[in-house]
Design an enzyme around this catalytic site. Structure first.
Site, PDB file in Angstrom:
ATOM      1  CD  GLU A 226       3.380  -2.750  -0.736  1.00  0.00           C
ATOM      2  OE1 GLU A 226       4.109  -1.771  -0.941  1.00  0.00           O
ATOM      3  OE2 GLU A 226       3.163  -3.209   0.408  1.00  0.00           O
TER       4      GLU A 226
ATOM      5  CD  GLU B 276      -0.464  -0.848   2.208  1.00  0.00           C
ATOM      6  OE1 GLU B 276       0.105  -1.901   1.888  1.00  0.00           O
ATOM      7  OE2 GLU B 276      -1.230  -0.227   1.429  1.00  0.00           O
TER       8      GLU B 276
END
Length: 689
Positions: free
Chosen positions: A113, A133
């Site tokens: 990210e 995640e």
């Protein structure tokens, strides 16, 4: 001239100036996890880039072997200190000077990210990127659900994020998740790329989401929900990704962060983080066996059946030389064909290149000649689960294997010491309990016998890692960790049959809890005769006061051995399992209740689940107290990785800890009463540490 070095206040991030480019180095070994100190250092470095005269661009890179392999999961169970990762990424995007991420090793989770928040990404060939995640019960919380679909489309983003897919650099370049790939000097390439962008910002947030076929999106949604069992994180990830089509990016980012914060504090996320850390702890050698492993390049596998062939495939995939030994040419040919069919199907499905399959098969030596054993660094016996048979094989291994070779038995429950004593070198013998199919299942129990040398245990652990298995060291006791606990679980489920439940009720209740399959469906799948033989082997030493359920014995006596014979607990018309048990099975179960003097009663799902779990927990306490399991968390790893215990429940030990000791003790009183006078109670306190 050497570049001028600026050391940031926070030592987890340092900076070096290369002319007009500021190189920002994340230095938080071993994986450069995005901890609070890293985030603070990055924010300060971006401020330096923005305010220092003469700088035109920045490069973000990781020290050591990786870029950033994720956020610091140890922070996730408590309040996150400022700045949080979205604040760092916002600063990069707001900076008037472009920032290029130089990726190597892995850029995963928050690390990826962070890279997506930069103006460009240059990766070393061999780098992997991804957002795992969801596998931890959360969603990407720093823009992953919004920036990824802007590059790959909504359908592909759903597939990637909901599965936690790790994407190699070549595929990432094709998907535009990275902008360039190089085979050397990624830092230099990123600096050059950064200079080429001077004065320009190239933010993914400013891009439009590519148009996707609505049918493709819906197909991706349904596939993700089905594969993810509709777990909360999967549902939330799908909704967040879809929002990239529906909301302004700032609104979607804000919503993503709210959901991330909620999920990271959920019971499921705590359980998944527990399992994550437990798996990594299980891979570490204890002080007692902290030594270098013996070198292994050549492996001999004795037995070319389903298990032996699977082990051979695992070893070949790991780049090892494999000698496959059988007693006759026909059995050897069948094993060789299994391996060839496996690689043929992998090539046909596009999962393996022809050249890789050919390379693997070229390292296989099928033979019936025991003299080949002298070439092996490690010998793995994978023959029939019978003590006399295994002892006979080990006597031959002892006669042919070279001095110093490691000798391993792939046994599910037999005494490793009794096998080792047949040899002249018991210090070289250990157990390696593979799970079927061996080339698919990740768990490997590494069994240390009474005389097993420390470097032999270390060799077993190193082999597991090389085979991409999850190793757990266990002491030598009947069933080791996994089968010992599963045996207690299965017995409790059989007690519940006598008490009033039907097999389909028990299976449905435990599947509703999250078990991959119910115990009676599993028994039919593996073959009832396996458990029957195990019971016969134990008959002479069985406690005469033990509550023994003979239902399975009676089924086997009638030739009902499970799926392979078309009947077991269930019937299998057209190969599919019947929804309910038939009158024969119900008659056997009802007669067992009569013989025990039990008046049958209705058991609900809650009682079935509670009793099954308590049986596991009690046996776990006994194993830990006896030293068969070295760590309580090892038990959770074994049951999740090898026995279908739901990962999102953390494992039986984690489940027990959530109940609290007082409530657990009270529930165990009820279980002891249900089991009868022969119930051996474990010290539950040992599980709570």
């Amino acid at each position: 001239m050497k570049p001028k070095v600026h050391t940031a206040v926070h030592t987890a991030v340092r900076t070096e100036r290369d002319g007009d480019v500021l190189v920002i180095i994340i230095d938080n070994p071993p994986i450069n996890a995005g901890s609070l100190e890293v985030r603070r250092g990055l924010l300060q470095a971006i401020d330096m880039l923005q305010t220092t005269p003469g700088l035109q661009a920045g490069v973000l890179i990781g020290s050591g072997n990786t870029f950033m392999a994720g956020s610091d999961l140890r922070e996730f169970g408590k309040p996150l200190g400022p700045p949080e990762l979205p604040t760092v990424i916002a600063a990069i995007e707001a900076c008037s000077r472009p920032v290029v991420a130089a990726l190597h090793g892995a850029a995963l989770g928050g690390g990826f990210e962070l890279a997506l928040g930069c103006d460009a990404r240059v990766a070393m060939l061999g780098t992997v990127v991804g957002l795992p995640e969801v596998g931890l019960g959360i969603i990407p919380g720093a823009g992953g659900t919004q920036r990824v679909p802007r590059r790959v489309g909504v359908a592909r983003a759903i597939q990637m994020i909901c599965s936690g897919e790790r994407i190699p650099s070549g595929k990432a370049l094709e998907l535009r998740l990275i902008d360039a790939a190089v085979d050397t000097d990624v830092r230099g390439a990123a600096i050059a790329h950064a200079r080429s962008l001077a004065g320009r910002k190239c933010r993914i947030r400013d891009e439009e989401v590519p148009e996707d076929n609505p049918a493709a999106i819906e197909s991706a949604v349904q596939s993700a929900l089905r594969a993810g069992k509709h777990r909360p994180a999967v549902v939330a990830a799908v909704e967040a990704i879809r929002a990239s089509l529906q909301l302004p990016i700032d609104d979607a980012l804000a919503d993503e962060r709210v959901v991330f914060q909620q999920l990271r504090q959920s019971a499921e996320a705590f359980a998944l983080r527990h399992q994550f850390f437990a798996e990594r702890e299980a891979m570490k050698l204890t002080q007692a066996v902290m030594t270098a492993p013996r070198p292994v390049q050549s492996v001999a596998i004795i037995g070319a059946g389903t298990m032996g062939s699977g082990i051979a495939i695992s070893a070949l995939d790991a780049g090892l030389d494999v000698i496959l030994l059988e007693q006759d040419e026909a059995a050897l040919r069948r094993g060789r064909e299994r391996i060839g069919e496996h690689y043929g199907s992998r090539v046909a499905s596009g999962k393996l290149k022809v050249s890789a399959a050919q390379d693997n098969e070229s390292r296989l030596t099928p033979s019936t000649d025991w003299a080949h054993l002298r070439r092996a660094d490690l010998v793995i016996e994978a023959v029939f689960e019978d003590m006399a048979v295994k002892q006979s094989v080990f006597a031959k291994i002892d006669a042919h294997a070279r001095p110093g070779a490691v000798m391993a038995t792939n046994t599910s429950y037999l005494d490793v010491d009794a096998i080792a004593r047949i040899t002249s070198r018991p210090q070289d013998v250990l157990g390696l309990h593979f799970f079927s199919p061996a080339h698919v299942m990740k768990l490997l129990e590494v069994v240390r016998g009474a005389e097993t040398a420390a470097d032999v245990v270390a060799t077993g652990m190193e082999l597991a890692k090389r085979l991409h298995k999850q190793p757990v060291v266990t002491g030598n006791a009947f069933g080791f960790i996994g089968n010992r606990i599963y045996n207690a679980y299965r017995k409790q489920c059989e007690f519940m049959l006598e008490d009033g439940a039907w097999p389909e009720q028990v299976d449905a209740a435990l599947q509703a809890f999250g078990m991959a399959m119910g115990p009676f469906a599993v028994a039919d799948l593996s073959g009832l005769d396996i458990a029957w033989r195990m019971r016969q082997a134990q008959a002479a030493t069985r406690n005469p006061n033990e509550r023994y359920v003979a239902i399975l014995d009676h089924l086997c006596e009638q030739g009902r051995l499970g799926r392979k014979t078309g009947t077991g607990y269930y019937t299998y018309p057209d190969g599919k399992r019947s929804a309910a048990t038939d009158e024969t099975v119900r008659g056997i179960i009802e007669q067992a209740s009569v013989d025990r003097g039990i008046e049958r009663r209705l058991l609900n799902n809650a009682e079935i689940q509670r009793r099954a779990l308590l049986a596991m927990v009690n046996e776990a306490a006994r194993l830990l107290a006896e030293g068969v399991a070295g760590r309580a968390t090892d038990i959770d790893v074994v049951m999740v990785q090898g026995y279908g215990f739901p990962r999102w429940e953390g494992g039986p030990v984690f489940w027990a800890r959530q109940q609290g000791l007082a409530a657990l003790q009270a529930a165990m009183d009820e279980l002891a009463h249900a089991n009868g006078g022969d119930f051996v109670r474990g010290d539950l306190a040992v599980l709570m540490a």
